[in-house]
Write an enzyme that holds these catalytic residues in place. Structure first.
Site, PDB file in Angstrom:
ATOM      1  N   LYS A 217      25.404  66.440  -2.342  1.00  0.00           N
ATOM      2  CA  LYS A 217      25.682  65.165  -1.658  1.00  0.00           C
ATOM      3  C   LYS A 217      25.143  64.028  -2.663  1.00  0.00           C
ATOM      4  CE  LYS A 217      22.233  63.870   1.111  1.00  0.00           C
ATOM      5  NZ  LYS A 217      21.969  62.457   0.937  1.00  0.00           N
ATOM      6  N   ASN A 218      23.962  64.040  -3.319  1.00  0.00           N
ATOM      7  CA  ASN A 218      23.633  63.125  -4.039  1.00  0.00           C
ATOM      8  C   ASN A 218      24.262  62.631  -5.154  1.00  0.00           C
ATOM      9  OD1 ASN A 218      21.737  62.653  -1.893  1.00  0.00           O
ATOM     10  ND2 ASN A 218      20.012  63.253  -3.041  1.00  0.00           N
TER      11      ASN A 218
ATOM     12  N   CYS B 165      12.795  52.987   6.923  1.00  0.00           N
ATOM     13  CA  CYS B 165      13.690  54.343   7.455  1.00  0.00           C
ATOM     14  C   CYS B 165      12.649  55.285   7.487  1.00  0.00           C
ATOM     15  CB  CYS B 165      14.602  54.811   6.517  1.00  0.00           C
ATOM     16  SG  CYS B 165      13.957  55.577   5.021  1.00  0.00           S
TER      17      CYS B 165
ATOM     18  N   ARG C 120      11.357  51.996   1.476  1.00  0.00           N
ATOM     19  CA  ARG C 120      12.519  52.158   0.586  1.00  0.00           C
ATOM     20  C   ARG C 120      13.274  50.800   0.285  1.00  0.00           C
ATOM     21  NH1 ARG C 120      15.648  57.717   1.768  1.00  0.00           N
ATOM     22  NH2 ARG C 120      16.297  57.336  -0.403  1.00  0.00           N
TER      23      ARG C 120
ATOM     24  N   ASP D 263      12.580  65.742  -2.454  1.00  0.00           N
ATOM     25  CA  ASP D 263      13.447  66.549  -1.455  1.00  0.00           C
ATOM     26  C   ASP D 263      13.404  68.108  -1.159  1.00  0.00           C
ATOM     27  OD1 ASP D 263      14.672  63.790  -1.249  1.00  0.00           O
ATOM     28  OD2 ASP D 263      16.560  64.568  -2.274  1.00  0.00           O
TER      29      ASP D 263
ATOM     30  N   ARG E   5      23.799  65.528   7.816  1.00  0.00           N
ATOM     31  CA  ARG E   5      24.127  64.517   6.824  1.00  0.00           C
ATOM     32  C   ARG E   5      24.023  65.340   5.432  1.00  0.00           C
ATOM     33  NH1 ARG E   5      19.824  60.701   6.185  1.00  0.00           N
ATOM     34  NH2 ARG E   5      21.212  60.468   4.571  1.00  0.00           N
TER      35      ARG E   5
END
Ligand code: UD1
Length: 436
Positions: A22-23, A117, A122, A309, A401
């Site tokens: 995804k990233n 968030c 961030r 992550d 997500r």
């Protein structure tokens, strides 16, 4: 809001295939804004963030065709709006990746400023300061960041990031492809996803050198063309499945991954007692070693070190290891929210500022828990797989997500997991989502 119901205790055994990262997919989709020609991307993961980025592209006037589920053909020939609205940015911070390409190609952009968030403040100050150094005028207007390039476009600059930023590096790298002259980024992020984006940009005709090292040089060109590119495998999903095999005392063949990108994850997991064999360049075999799991300290840091992550998933693994582990989170200041949910399942964890002390092994008992962010959700799923009894995880829209059909993939390898659909689930656009 959908939930996951998991009955723990089944060993995870069999084969699983890893989806695209995804990233990497998100910046590559944003890169399509840089050219009026078609950019074709393969191996996009089928996750909500990709749908959100597609919406952003369509909102600004790009056309996106999906000849196959995981392939997008993106044409930004007729962009009419140079803006990413609050509704999208609040659901996905990575929307900010539209900023660099829009200013570089059209000379202006308006992107809603991402707020705080779940995992910390961030900010995007590094992105903005770098664009200013390239000659852009940047100001805040009604909660939006507005950036305008000089009349004859952005100019190459020497940029030194005080802090390593992944999307900051990507945003700037994209902006610099169409600038006049050469841009050098010092202290750049070295993540494989940055390298993947550079590869796509070069296929489009850009001149990017050094991606994957701390110094990236981008020589600006007049224009970019179309290209075709396959997104790299997701290294975080790979790590998550290795943990799933080890924590349940199962065994998994993990296919379509890139072990080279997972070096530090694999190294750390081997250190705590997970047996991981590299079967070939895209396949790993993972199981818990005969001597069980033992505690180890961990510090998250930018690539090539251990990724933030994977911190939450590692914490769940350490609840099952013998001894005390200290986990230090150096990237995000509020990324231990999973700890209190794991405690509710019986984990012994103490959190102070940037450190979590985990004492194991702890017997985990199924409970009703709540996901707080994408990777925290994955750690709760892992805990549910090993817990006694039933775990009900609320707010799994977080996991949707970034993990492609995680419950289907886990079910296929023996997990007792099901999605409990909320009959009044709100449509995508109205679901409450914290941005990450
Ligand atoms: C990316 C990843 C995310 C991962 C993170 C760290 C994507 C889409 N997301 O997020 O999954 O957890 O990298 O590996 O690729 N910072 C500033 N000012 C800035 C930018 C960042 O202070 O302008 C700080 C952040 O608050 C954080 C650190 O720098 O403390 C690293 O953040 P960054 O690498 O930018 O994270 P993202 O790119 O948002």
């Amino acid at each position: 809001m959908d939930k996951f119901r998991i009955r723990g205790g089944n060993p995870i055994k069999g084969r699983v295939s890893i989806s695209g990262a995804k990233n990497s997919a998100l910046p590559c989709m944003a890169a399509a804004i840089l050219t009026p020609e078609t950019v074709t991307l393969h191996n996009l993961p089928y996750v909500r963030d990709i749908i959100t980025m597609r919406r952003l592209l369509e909102d600004i006037g790009a056309h996106v065709l999906t000849p196959e589920l995981r392939t997008h053909k993106i044409s930004a020939a007729n962009v009419e709006l140079m803006a990413a609205p609050y509704e999208l940015v609040k659901t996905m911070r990575a929307s900010v990746l539209a900023l660099g390409p829009l200013v570089a190609r059209f000379g202006k952009a308006r992107v809603s400023l991402p707020g705080g968030c779940a995992i910390g403040a961030r900010p995007i100050d590094l992105h903005l300061a770098a664009l200013e150094k390239m000659g852009a005028e940047v100001f805040l207007e009604a909660g939006d960041v507005v950036a305008r390039s000089p009349e004859d476009g952005l100019v190459g600059a020497e940029i030194s990031f005080d802090k390593i930023s992944v999307t900051g590096t990507e945003n700037l790298m994209m902006a610099a492809t169409l600038a006049r002259g050469t841009t050098t980024i010092h202290n750049a992020a070295r993540e494989p996803e940055v390298r993947d984006l550079a590869e796509l940009l070069n296929k489009m005709g850009a001149r990017v050198r050094g991606a994957g090292t701390p110094t990236i040089q981008i020589e600006g060109v007049e224009g970019l063309g179309g290209a075709e590119h396959t997104i790299i495998p997701d290294r975080i999903e790979t790590g998550t499945f290795i943990v799933a095999a080890a924590i349940t005392k199962g065994e998994l063949e993990i296919r379509d991954c890139n072990p080279e990108h997972c070096n530090r994850i694999i190294g750390k997991l081997r250190e705590v007692g997970v047996e991981i064999e590299e079967v070939n360049q895209s396949t790993l075999q993972a199981r818990c070693g005969a001597r069980g799991l033992h505690a180890s300290d961990l510090m998250t840091e930018p690539y090539p070190a251990f990724p933030t992550d994977m911190q939450a998933q590692f914490m769940t693994l350490m609840t099952q290891a013998n001894g005390r582990s200290t986990i230090t989170e150096t990237i995000f200041e509020n990324r231990f929210m999973h700890a209190s949910e794991l405690q509710r399942m019986g984990a012994r964890i103490q959190v102070t500022h940037d450190k979590a002390i985990v004492d194991g092994p702890a017997k985990l008992i199924g409970a009703r828990v709540q996901a707080s962010d994408l990777r925290a959700s994955a750690s709760l799923v892992l805990a549910g797989l090993v817990a006694d009894g039933e775990t009900l995880i609320d707010r799994v829209y977080h996991i949707d997500r970034g993990y492609e059909k995680i419950e289907t993939k886990l079910k296929e390898v023996g997990a007792d997991i099901e999605r409990v659909r909320d009959s009044v689930t709100a449509p995508l656009s109205t679901q409450p989502q914290e941005s990450l």
